[in-house]
Design a protein around this motif. Structure first.
Motif, PDB file in Angstrom:
ATOM      1  N   VAL A 144       3.849   1.828  -5.734  1.00 22.59           N
ATOM      2  CA  VAL A 144       2.461   1.377  -5.556  1.00 22.59           C
ATOM      3  C   VAL A 144       1.497   2.535  -5.781  1.00 22.59           C
ATOM      4  O   VAL A 144       0.455   2.374  -6.443  1.00 22.59           O
ATOM      5  CB  VAL A 144       2.272   0.739  -4.166  1.00 22.59           C
ATOM      6  CG1 VAL A 144       0.804   0.523  -3.853  1.00 22.59           C
ATOM      7  CG2 VAL A 144       3.036  -0.576  -4.081  1.00 22.59           C
ATOM      8  N   ILE A 145       1.813   3.700  -5.256  1.00 27.44           N
ATOM      9  CA  ILE A 145       0.950   4.869  -5.464  1.00 27.44           C
ATOM     10  C   ILE A 145       0.853   5.204  -6.948  1.00 27.44           C
ATOM     11  O   ILE A 145      -0.240   5.469  -7.470  1.00 27.44           O
ATOM     12  CB  ILE A 145       1.469   6.078  -4.649  1.00 27.44           C
ATOM     13  CG1 ILE A 145       1.231   5.837  -3.161  1.00 27.44           C
ATOM     14  CG2 ILE A 145       0.795   7.368  -5.091  1.00 27.44           C
ATOM     15  CD1 ILE A 145       1.890   6.856  -2.262  1.00 27.44           C
ATOM     16  N   ALA A 146       1.976   5.172  -7.660  1.00 30.08           N
ATOM     17  CA  ALA A 146       1.972   5.457  -9.094  1.00 30.08           C
ATOM     18  C   ALA A 146       1.154   4.423  -9.859  1.00 30.08           C
ATOM     19  O   ALA A 146       0.395   4.772 -10.773  1.00 30.08           O
ATOM     20  CB  ALA A 146       3.400   5.507  -9.630  1.00 30.08           C
ATOM     21  N   MET A 147       1.275   3.155  -9.491  1.00 33.76           N
ATOM     22  CA  MET A 147       0.526   2.108 -10.186  1.00 33.76           C
ATOM     23  C   MET A 147      -0.977   2.263  -9.967  1.00 33.76           C
ATOM     24  O   MET A 147      -1.767   2.095 -10.894  1.00 33.76           O
ATOM     25  CB  MET A 147       0.994   0.729  -9.720  1.00 33.76           C
ATOM     26  CG  MET A 147       2.386   0.377 -10.159  1.00 33.76           C
ATOM     27  SD  MET A 147       2.595   0.382 -11.950  1.00 33.76           S
ATOM     28  CE  MET A 147       1.595  -1.004 -12.390  1.00 33.76           C
ATOM     29  N   VAL A 148      -1.382   2.588  -8.742  1.00 29.72           N
ATOM     30  CA  VAL A 148      -2.805   2.796  -8.456  1.00 29.72           C
ATOM     31  C   VAL A 148      -3.323   3.996  -9.237  1.00 29.72           C
ATOM     32  O   VAL A 148      -4.412   3.945  -9.834  1.00 29.72           O
ATOM     33  CB  VAL A 148      -3.038   2.969  -6.937  1.00 29.72           C
ATOM     34  CG1 VAL A 148      -4.439   3.470  -6.644  1.00 29.72           C
ATOM     35  CG2 VAL A 148      -2.751   1.662  -6.218  1.00 29.72           C
ATOM     36  N   TYR A 149      -2.561   5.073  -9.284  1.00 32.11           N
ATOM     37  CA  TYR A 149      -2.968   6.273 -10.014  1.00 32.11           C
ATOM     38  C   TYR A 149      -3.141   5.977 -11.506  1.00 32.11           C
ATOM     39  O   TYR A 149      -4.145   6.346 -12.110  1.00 32.11           O
ATOM     40  CB  TYR A 149      -1.935   7.380  -9.804  1.00 32.11           C
ATOM     41  CG  TYR A 149      -2.187   8.604 -10.650  1.00 32.11           C
ATOM     42  CD1 TYR A 149      -3.221   9.479 -10.339  1.00 32.11           C
ATOM     43  CD2 TYR A 149      -1.409   8.874 -11.764  1.00 32.11           C
ATOM     44  CE1 TYR A 149      -3.473  10.592 -11.114  1.00 32.11           C
ATOM     45  CE2 TYR A 149      -1.654   9.982 -12.554  1.00 32.11           C
ATOM     46  CZ  TYR A 149      -2.678  10.841 -12.224  1.00 32.11           C
ATOM     47  OH  TYR A 149      -2.918  11.943 -13.009  1.00 32.11           O
ATOM     48  N   VAL A 199      15.682   2.375   3.808  1.00 28.93           N
ATOM     49  CA  VAL A 199      14.774   3.516   3.712  1.00 28.93           C
ATOM     50  C   VAL A 199      14.448   3.795   2.254  1.00 28.93           C
ATOM     51  O   VAL A 199      13.284   4.006   1.894  1.00 28.93           O
ATOM     52  CB  VAL A 199      15.373   4.762   4.398  1.00 28.93           C
ATOM     53  CG1 VAL A 199      14.566   6.006   4.085  1.00 28.93           C
ATOM     54  CG2 VAL A 199      15.463   4.541   5.895  1.00 28.93           C
ATOM     55  N   PHE A 200      15.460   3.781   1.396  1.00 25.25           N
ATOM     56  CA  PHE A 200      15.227   4.009  -0.020  1.00 25.25           C
ATOM     57  C   PHE A 200      14.302   2.947  -0.604  1.00 25.25           C
ATOM     58  O   PHE A 200      13.370   3.264  -1.352  1.00 25.25           O
ATOM     59  CB  PHE A 200      16.552   4.014  -0.796  1.00 25.25           C
ATOM     60  CG  PHE A 200      16.365   4.119  -2.280  1.00 25.25           C
ATOM     61  CD1 PHE A 200      16.068   5.328  -2.863  1.00 25.25           C
ATOM     62  CD2 PHE A 200      16.471   2.994  -3.087  1.00 25.25           C
ATOM     63  CE1 PHE A 200      15.879   5.430  -4.230  1.00 25.25           C
ATOM     64  CE2 PHE A 200      16.284   3.074  -4.455  1.00 25.25           C
ATOM     65  CZ  PHE A 200      15.991   4.306  -5.025  1.00 25.25           C
ATOM     66  N   ALA A 201      14.533   1.681  -0.267  1.00 20.00           N
ATOM     67  CA  ALA A 201      13.693   0.603  -0.781  1.00 20.00           C
ATOM     68  C   ALA A 201      12.250   0.783  -0.322  1.00 20.00           C
ATOM     69  O   ALA A 201      11.314   0.615  -1.113  1.00 20.00           O
ATOM     70  CB  ALA A 201      14.239  -0.744  -0.327  1.00 20.00           C
ATOM     71  N   GLY A 202      12.059   1.132   0.938  1.00 21.34           N
ATOM     72  CA  GLY A 202      10.707   1.348   1.448  1.00 21.34           C
ATOM     73  C   GLY A 202      10.001   2.492   0.755  1.00 21.34           C
ATOM     74  O   GLY A 202       8.844   2.369   0.347  1.00 21.34           O
ATOM     75  N   LEU A 203      10.694   3.607   0.604  1.00 20.03           N
ATOM     76  CA  LEU A 203      10.087   4.759  -0.074  1.00 20.03           C
ATOM     77  C   LEU A 203       9.817   4.460  -1.544  1.00 20.03           C
ATOM     78  O   LEU A 203       8.801   4.880  -2.105  1.00 20.03           O
ATOM     79  CB  LEU A 203      10.991   5.983   0.057  1.00 20.03           C
ATOM     80  CG  LEU A 203      11.111   6.551   1.464  1.00 20.03           C
ATOM     81  CD1 LEU A 203      12.140   7.686   1.494  1.00 20.03           C
ATOM     82  CD2 LEU A 203       9.764   7.019   1.973  1.00 20.03           C
ATOM     83  N   PHE A 204      10.727   3.721  -2.180  1.00 18.30           N
ATOM     84  CA  PHE A 204      10.533   3.362  -3.586  1.00 18.30           C
ATOM     85  C   PHE A 204       9.298   2.487  -3.747  1.00 18.30           C
ATOM     86  O   PHE A 204       8.488   2.709  -4.655  1.00 18.30           O
ATOM     87  CB  PHE A 204      11.764   2.634  -4.118  1.00 18.30           C
ATOM     88  CG  PHE A 204      11.641   2.254  -5.564  1.00 18.30           C
ATOM     89  CD1 PHE A 204      11.933   3.176  -6.549  1.00 18.30           C
ATOM     90  CD2 PHE A 204      11.227   0.982  -5.928  1.00 18.30           C
ATOM     91  CE1 PHE A 204      11.803   2.839  -7.885  1.00 18.30           C
ATOM     92  CE2 PHE A 204      11.098   0.638  -7.253  1.00 18.30           C
ATOM     93  CZ  PHE A 204      11.387   1.571  -8.241  1.00 18.30           C
ATOM     94  N   ILE A 205       9.125   1.508  -2.875  1.00 15.32           N
ATOM     95  CA  ILE A 205       7.957   0.626  -2.962  1.00 15.32           C
ATOM     96  C   ILE A 205       6.671   1.414  -2.762  1.00 15.32           C
ATOM     97  O   ILE A 205       5.701   1.240  -3.513  1.00 15.32           O
ATOM     98  CB  ILE A 205       8.076  -0.522  -1.943  1.00 15.32           C
ATOM     99  CG1 ILE A 205       9.179  -1.482  -2.375  1.00 15.32           C
ATOM    100  CG2 ILE A 205       6.761  -1.264  -1.785  1.00 15.32           C
ATOM    101  CD1 ILE A 205       9.533  -2.522  -1.349  1.00 15.32           C
TER     102      ILE A 205
END
Length: 64
Positions: free
Chosen positions: A18-23, A8-14
């Protein structure tokens, strides 16, 4: 191999990464267009170079 909490942590981290990189990319898009104009030619040259290496390897391999 992994616990449910780790997955769960790995999924949320990914997802957050990705959201941070797009932003950040969207925020700096104007700078990218200004300072990295023509950088696609470098990418094309790199891919061509790798292709040439595979071409050379294919035609020079020993068939014995």
């Amino acid at each position: 191999m992994f616990t449910t909490g780790q997955l769960v942590f790995a999924g949320l981290f990914i997802v957050a990464f990705v959201i941070a990189m797009v932003y950040v990319y969207r925020k700096d898009l104007a700078l990218h267009k200004k300072y990295y104009k023509g950088s696609y030619w470098i990418l094309i040259a790199f891919i061509a170079f790798i292709g040439i290496l595979f071409f050379i390897k294919y035609f020079t391999k020993d068939n014995s």
